[in-house]
Design an enzyme around this catalytic site. Sequence first.
Site, PDB file in Angstrom:
ATOM      1  N   LEU A  35      23.200  12.541 -24.108  1.00 52.72           N
ATOM      2  CA  LEU A  35      23.103  11.318 -24.901  1.00 52.72           C
ATOM      3  C   LEU A  35      22.066  10.365 -24.319  1.00 52.72           C
ATOM      4  O   LEU A  35      21.230   9.802 -25.052  1.00 52.72           O
ATOM      5  CB  LEU A  35      24.473  10.627 -24.975  1.00 52.72           C
ATOM      6  N   TYR A  37      19.532  11.157 -22.403  1.00 55.93           N
ATOM      7  CA  TYR A  37      18.214  11.776 -22.585  1.00 55.93           C
ATOM      8  C   TYR A  37      17.715  11.545 -24.012  1.00 55.93           C
ATOM      9  O   TYR A  37      16.554  11.167 -24.231  1.00 55.93           O
ATOM     10  CB  TYR A  37      18.299  13.273 -22.285  1.00 55.93           C
ATOM     11  N   LYS A 116      10.842  41.537 -11.248  1.00 55.66           N
ATOM     12  CA  LYS A 116      10.067  41.891 -12.437  1.00 55.66           C
ATOM     13  C   LYS A 116      10.883  41.440 -13.651  1.00 55.66           C
ATOM     14  O   LYS A 116      11.770  42.152 -14.128  1.00 55.66           O
ATOM     15  CB  LYS A 116       9.777  43.386 -12.505  1.00 55.66           C
ATOM     16  N   GLU A 174       5.671  35.134 -17.214  1.00 53.76           N
ATOM     17  CA  GLU A 174       6.558  35.727 -18.211  1.00 53.76           C
ATOM     18  C   GLU A 174       7.258  34.644 -19.022  1.00 53.76           C
ATOM     19  O   GLU A 174       7.860  33.722 -18.459  1.00 53.76           O
ATOM     20  CB  GLU A 174       7.625  36.592 -17.533  1.00 53.76           C
ATOM     21  N   CYS A 427      39.485  31.763   0.492  1.00 60.35           N
ATOM     22  CA  CYS A 427      40.751  31.484   1.159  1.00 60.35           C
ATOM     23  C   CYS A 427      40.426  31.329   2.639  1.00 60.35           C
ATOM     24  O   CYS A 427      39.904  32.254   3.269  1.00 60.35           O
ATOM     25  CB  CYS A 427      41.737  32.635   0.937  1.00 60.35           C
TER      26      CYS A 427
END
Length: 686
Positions: A35, A37, A116, A174, A427
């Site tokens: 909100l 932003y 990759k 990519e 734990c």
Amino acid sequence: MPTTPASQRVNELRDEIRRLDHLYYVQATPAVSDLEYDKLLAELKQLEDDHPSLRSSDSPTQRIGDAPVEHLVQVPHNAPMLSIDNTYSREELQAYFDRTEKALEGEQIQWVMEYKIDGVAASIRYEDGAMSLALTRGNGSVGDDITHNIRTIRDLPLRMSGDTAPKVLEVRGEVYMTNADLADLNLRQAQAGAEPYKNTRNVTAGTIRLLDPAIAAERNLRFFCHGNGTVDGLKAKDHMAFLKEVGQLGIPPTPEVQLFKDSKSAMKAIAELEDSGMPDLSFEVDGIVFKVNDFDQRERLGIRSKSPRWLIAYKFERYEAVTTLQSISVQVGKTGTITPVAHLTPVEIAETTVSRASLHNKDEIERLDVREGDTVVVEKAGKIIPKVVRVEKHKRKGDLPAFEFPTHCPECDSILERDEGGVYIRCANPKCPAQLKQRLIYFGSRPGMDIDGLGEEFVDLLVGRGLVSGYRDLYQLEIKQIADLNWIKQRKGKDGALIDVQVGLRNAKKLIAGIDESRGRGLARVLSSISIRHVGPRVAKLITAKFNTLEKLRGASIEDLADIHEIGDAIGKSLHHFLNSEYGIATMDDLAAAGVDLTDPEPVVDPDGRLLEGKKLVVTGTLQYYKREEIKKLIEDLGGRASSSVSKSTDFLVAGEKAGSKLAKATEMGVQVLTEKEFRQMVAGD
């Protein structure tokens, strides 16, 4: 143009929105709510509408401001976008490393290892800091102009950060989509009555070639930079410096890159990846890329007609299947790590039946938004263990409840704790029964103390009957008390029924003999067997090469431990904490009282443990003490090379039972032959 209150506010908003985009999309650390932003973006858009002269092509409001293009235009690349040579075997990878080292006449080569990423290659050009052109790979010489769609990628800046942007910078990398974004897209597809997409690469390849950038913007594509084309003004002299420099300019570099001092270290990293699996990643990976780090060495290696000589891709065969996640359980590991496990409707993947897959941790469950009853995509790549990569949300039936990660240990009910700055939940109770069982199983395994007969069934029996509650108890067991015990075994044969049988004298003697033999394994073996966080076999050897008795080790400070080559602060703190904790003190005292040798010989070899440095070994026949991958890894860890064929350059042939043609060839060629026992004696000092 003179500065006005409006222009000043526009610049402030643009800088802030760019900063928030970088935090959210690149660093995955959002600083404000959606909100807040949206309010900043709306304020900027209103100011630009009120003052059209302030609007610019690199404003955050212009990411989806382009009108649809009529068709894609082909544009020549300034520098060719070459392909990458691939290999699918470690032998071929080692041969590539050897060729490269030979081409550089034995120079020291540092190797960069990158994921990759299974995306679509693109080249993005910046001029004077502003994005000006984006192209597909095309045929390597000419690509399609996809600038209108690349501008919608929010982790790519329309204008680079800082005041010293290069005059020209073409970044190659990519374009990809995360599995979570594909799951959300397929849900929207199903709601619209359209066909879902099969995988992230296909939808990415189609999206970057769309004519309408508004559709591309909805699909939330992302980008990683892993190389460059034409540049004018970069300072980097090697690849690691290049990635750091482009990151400072606001362009996301390919993540989790590692640098290795030589090819042996790189080969070891590949073996570890294949054995343990990829870390948790939000995107698809189909292999690993190795690159020469130094740019000058790259220049001298040159290129072939289609690919550079200074890099190679080591690819994994990937197999996928769709199945149902029936339930999620959690397991307690030997160091207390709580690992969620997906129980699946059995499905065939790469000729194996898969019914379980790790979900890694709490964050992974939340990232996938995976729920019991979901239809999921399970992947197995190479030898890597199966993992859930995506939820088919469009197939979700009804409002399935989210999985509630436990707040208490399922075994001992202790409050669970999250690692400081980490993703794992543990734990912290060292006396937890579940941890005890896992620690004892590892303690008896071949990588541990190699106790013949102490497998998972025996550990369950001994702990369940209250005979063993710690390592010391193992060394106090007697043959008779074990032989008279009954355990549940699965009967051999067609019915495979469970039957109640007595352990018997033979099994009891075998176990006690294995336990007695383990007393003499030495300090390094003990340290790597008792589940100290970050302390495995190699780390233990490095430590005991300097501190070869328990007394010396207990007298070492964190700084003393961290100063050992390859150890560092994290390992030093972990070991020091264990040795000085109540549990650690009691554990080592108990082992000493049980007659376990807690010393190692004064080091007589290099502390790096490179006992087989430069030696080539071939292993053949049936082995008694090692699995084939274990002995190969041991050879590599000791600096040697595990080869599959005998030649004049072979230094040793390790021959197990039923050794055949390789043994005959080695004898004929005069290669030194070792029995498996002789090999174990050779490396026993390490």
